[in-house]
Design an enzyme around this catalytic site. Structure first.
Site, PDB file in Angstrom:
ATOM      1  N   ARG A  48       1.000  -1.249   0.100  1.00 39.01           N
ATOM      2  CA  ARG A  48       0.018   0.030   0.017  1.00 39.01           C
ATOM      3  C   ARG A  48       0.782   0.983  -0.041  1.00 39.01           C
ATOM      4  O   ARG A  48       0.584   2.164  -0.760  1.00 39.01           O
ATOM      5  CB  ARG A  48      -0.974  -0.113   1.210  1.00 39.01           C
ATOM      6  CG  ARG A  48      -1.683   1.300   1.277  1.00 39.01           C
ATOM      7  CD  ARG A  48      -2.924   1.410   2.244  1.00 39.01           C
ATOM      8  NE  ARG A  48      -2.772   0.388   3.392  1.00 39.01           N
ATOM      9  CZ  ARG A  48      -2.147   0.578   4.485  1.00 39.01           C
ATOM     10  NH1 ARG A  48      -1.323   1.670   4.710  1.00 39.01           N
ATOM     11  NH2 ARG A  48      -1.963  -0.131   5.673  1.00 39.01           N
ATOM     12  N   TYR A 100     -17.857  15.379 -14.716  1.00 37.29           N
ATOM     13  CA  TYR A 100     -18.024  13.834 -14.706  1.00 37.29           C
ATOM     14  C   TYR A 100     -19.166  13.721 -13.618  1.00 37.29           C
ATOM     15  O   TYR A 100     -18.830  14.189 -12.594  1.00 37.29           O
ATOM     16  CB  TYR A 100     -16.707  13.146 -14.265  1.00 37.29           C
ATOM     17  CG  TYR A 100     -17.139  11.532 -14.083  1.00 37.29           C
ATOM     18  CD1 TYR A 100     -17.548  11.018 -15.380  1.00 37.29           C
ATOM     19  CD2 TYR A 100     -16.808  10.976 -12.996  1.00 37.29           C
ATOM     20  CE1 TYR A 100     -17.689   9.449 -15.107  1.00 37.29           C
ATOM     21  CE2 TYR A 100     -17.055   9.798 -12.810  1.00 37.29           C
ATOM     22  CZ  TYR A 100     -17.773   8.959 -13.760  1.00 37.29           C
ATOM     23  OH  TYR A 100     -17.833   7.584 -13.637  1.00 37.29           O
ATOM     24  N   ASP A 172      -8.911  18.089 -14.107  1.00 38.16           N
ATOM     25  CA  ASP A 172      -8.935  16.521 -14.592  1.00 38.16           C
ATOM     26  C   ASP A 172      -8.750  16.664 -16.156  1.00 38.16           C
ATOM     27  O   ASP A 172      -9.347  17.217 -16.807  1.00 38.16           O
ATOM     28  CB  ASP A 172     -10.646  16.270 -14.525  1.00 38.16           C
ATOM     29  CG  ASP A 172     -10.923  14.766 -14.705  1.00 38.16           C
ATOM     30  OD1 ASP A 172     -10.234  14.318 -15.647  1.00 38.16           O
ATOM     31  OD2 ASP A 172     -11.911  14.234 -14.013  1.00 38.16           O
ATOM     32  N   LYS A 197      -9.663   5.243 -18.925  1.00 41.45           N
ATOM     33  CA  LYS A 197     -10.095   5.774 -20.456  1.00 41.45           C
ATOM     34  C   LYS A 197      -8.912   5.838 -21.373  1.00 41.45           C
ATOM     35  O   LYS A 197      -8.429   4.797 -21.369  1.00 41.45           O
ATOM     36  CB  LYS A 197     -10.688   7.315 -20.092  1.00 41.45           C
ATOM     37  CG  LYS A 197     -11.673   7.443 -18.819  1.00 41.45           C
ATOM     38  CD  LYS A 197     -12.811   6.672 -19.006  1.00 41.45           C
ATOM     39  CE  LYS A 197     -13.830   6.521 -17.641  1.00 41.45           C
ATOM     40  NZ  LYS A 197     -14.028   7.722 -16.939  1.00 41.45           N
TER      41      LYS A 197
HETATM   42  C1  LIG Z   1     -14.416   8.123 -15.718  1.00 43.97           C
HETATM   43  C2  LIG Z   1     -14.080   9.562 -15.244  1.00 43.97           C
HETATM   44  C3  LIG Z   1     -13.862   9.753 -14.054  1.00 43.97           C
HETATM   45  C4  LIG Z   1     -14.022   8.650 -13.087  1.00 43.97           C
HETATM   46  O1  LIG Z   1     -13.131   7.884 -13.121  1.00 43.97           O
HETATM   47  P1  LIG Z   1     -13.113   6.067 -12.639  1.00 43.97           P
HETATM   48  O2  LIG Z   1     -11.958   5.639 -13.217  1.00 43.97           O
HETATM   49  O3  LIG Z   1     -14.571   5.710 -13.450  1.00 43.97           O
HETATM   50  O4  LIG Z   1     -13.322   6.069 -11.129  1.00 43.97           O
HETATM   51  C5  LIG Z   1     -13.408  11.072 -13.771  1.00 43.97           C
HETATM   52  N1  LIG Z   1     -13.282  11.996 -14.512  1.00 43.97           N
HETATM   53  C6  LIG Z   1     -13.850  11.857 -15.737  1.00 43.97           C
HETATM   54  C7  LIG Z   1     -13.606  13.091 -16.887  1.00 43.97           C
HETATM   55  C8  LIG Z   1     -14.110  10.755 -16.326  1.00 43.97           C
HETATM   56  O5  LIG Z   1     -14.384  10.351 -17.530  1.00 43.97           O
END
Ligand SMILES: *Cc1c(COP(=O)(O)O)cnc(C)c1O
Length: 386
Positions: A48, A100, A172, A197
């Site tokens: 961890r 999101y 983000d 993604k």
């Molecule tokens: C999918 C997504 C998240 C969240 O991520 P996870 O891996 O699903 O927890 C946060 N921000 C954006 C822009 C996303 O597309």
């Protein structure tokens, strides 16, 4: 030797395995490490706290974002949770008005329980951002382009507004990846990713990442990463490194396909609206061109009233109806009932996330095949025909 990003993708972070010469960083599938005596370890104590496969990914994402310190988490939301844990009761965070859904949910339903409040603002409106920052605000949290309406925020301008007020800028960068946009270089303090993604890129791993430059923020994040414990597992770290190696070639194709499809949609008689910052008529076009090396591969659109959007989803043959985005395969989703269902309907409507909105994650298939599939599904969903 200073490398360009295409080379860093393949050789950045930890390049291979020093012990064996393996060209790939091995999966260190271990929870703990032998200690040679009390207080004598070889740099690793417990997975961890630190794991060599995760460490290689953390160094890689830091290098790609032009930052100093990287952190890998079990999901994008675990990364967001850890970053938001930097704040305390009474602090406020200004957030983009369409973000999101899960980010909205954790702010609205989790952090409010601890007295951390949020304020929603259209972050593409710089005056509005400036006016929203009061003495309780400790950070501005931006997605650019936003999910799902692809609204572009001028990151350098927002960074300077935030810094003038003494608050952090968190970006983000999931939709563009460091291949297309590097927010730290534009003045952001913290970059967040859902690695699930484009970075992973194959719809086979859930992961999250964060990158910072400032040593003090890095120390606090490292402390929180270990204290909260939402770390990325060794095997998933390996899959992320593997995915990242092909990011440049994938993104090039993603963006090329998306540009073609966005133009085809916009020029067609099928749509009411198309949201894509690579279109010259898009309000975000100029800022996008200034701050990023491409418009990404997410397109949102609303079909003309004569088409039934529910039927459209069912008629697609090649493009898959699914949550998520950024994989090699094209995915389509319905934000109002899927990714953004956690946002109350009145806020959704206010910000333009109407029930008819369709979000397309353009994959790397043949663009003609994708257009053919879209067109046959649109035609088959004409009201009165079905
Ligand atoms: C999918 C997504 C998240 C969240 O991520 P996870 O891996 O699903 O927890 C946060 N921000 C954006 C822009 C996303 O597309």
């Amino acid at each position: 030797m200073s490398l360009k990003i295409d080379s860093i993708l393949i050789h950045g972070g930890v390049d291979g395995d020093a012990t064996t010469g393996a060209v790939n960083v091995p999966v260190y599938q271990t929870s703990t490490y032998r200690q040679d005596g009390l207080g004598k370890n070889r740099g690793w104590e417990y997975s961890r706290t630190g794991n060599p496969t995760r460490d290689a990914l953390e160094k890689l994402i830091a290098e790609l974002e032009g930052g100093k310190y990287g952190f890998a988490f079990a999901s994008g939301l675990a990364a967001i949770n850890t970053v938001l844990s930097l704040f305390k009761t009474g602090d406020k965070i200004v957030v983009s008005d369409n973000i999101y859904g899960g980010t909205f949910r954790i702010l609205d339903k989790v952090f409010t329980n601890f007295g951390i409040e949020y304020k929603i603002v259209d972050t593409s409106d710089l005056e509005a951002v400036e006016a929203t920052i009061d003495s309780d605000v400790k950070a501005v949290y931006v997605e650019s382009p936003t999910n799902p309406l692809l609204v572009v925020t001028d990151l350098a301008e927002v960074a300077s507004i935030a810094h003038k007020a003494g608050v952090l800028l968190i970006v983000d960068n999931t939709f563009l990846t460091p291949y297309l946009q590097r927010p730290l270089e534009l003045g952001a303090d913290i970059v967040i990713h859902s690695g699930t993604k484009y970075l992973g890129g194959h719809s086979d791993t859930v992961s999250g990442l964060a990158v910072v430059n400032d040593k003090e923020i890095a120390d606090r994040l490292y402390y929180l990463q270990n204290a909260i414990g939402g770390v990325l597992a060794p095997w998933d770290s390996f899959l992320m490194i593997r995915g990242i190696k092909t990011l440049a070639v994938r993104m090039d194709r993603h963006v090329k396909n998306a540009q073609r499809i966005a133009e085809w949609l916009a020029d067609s008689d099928y749509v009411d609206r198309v949201y894509y910052p690579g279109l010259k008529r898009d309000p975000g076009y100029e800022v996008q061109k200034k701050q990023a090396d491409g418009a990404g591969a997410m397109i949102s659109f609303v079909l003309k009233d004569r088409y039934d959007y529910r039927a459209f989803f069912e008629k697609l043959r090649l493009i898959t109806l699914a949550e998520s985005l950024g994989g090699v395969e094209s995915l389509v989703s319905h934000p109002a009932s899927m990714t953004h269902a956690a946002i109350p309907p009145e806020i959704r409507r206010q910000t333009g996330i109407v029930d008819e909105l369709i979000r397309l994650s353009v994959g790397i298939e043949d663009a003609d095949d994708l257009i053919q599939d879209l067109e046959q599904a649109i035609l088959a969903s004409e009201k009165g025909v079905i």
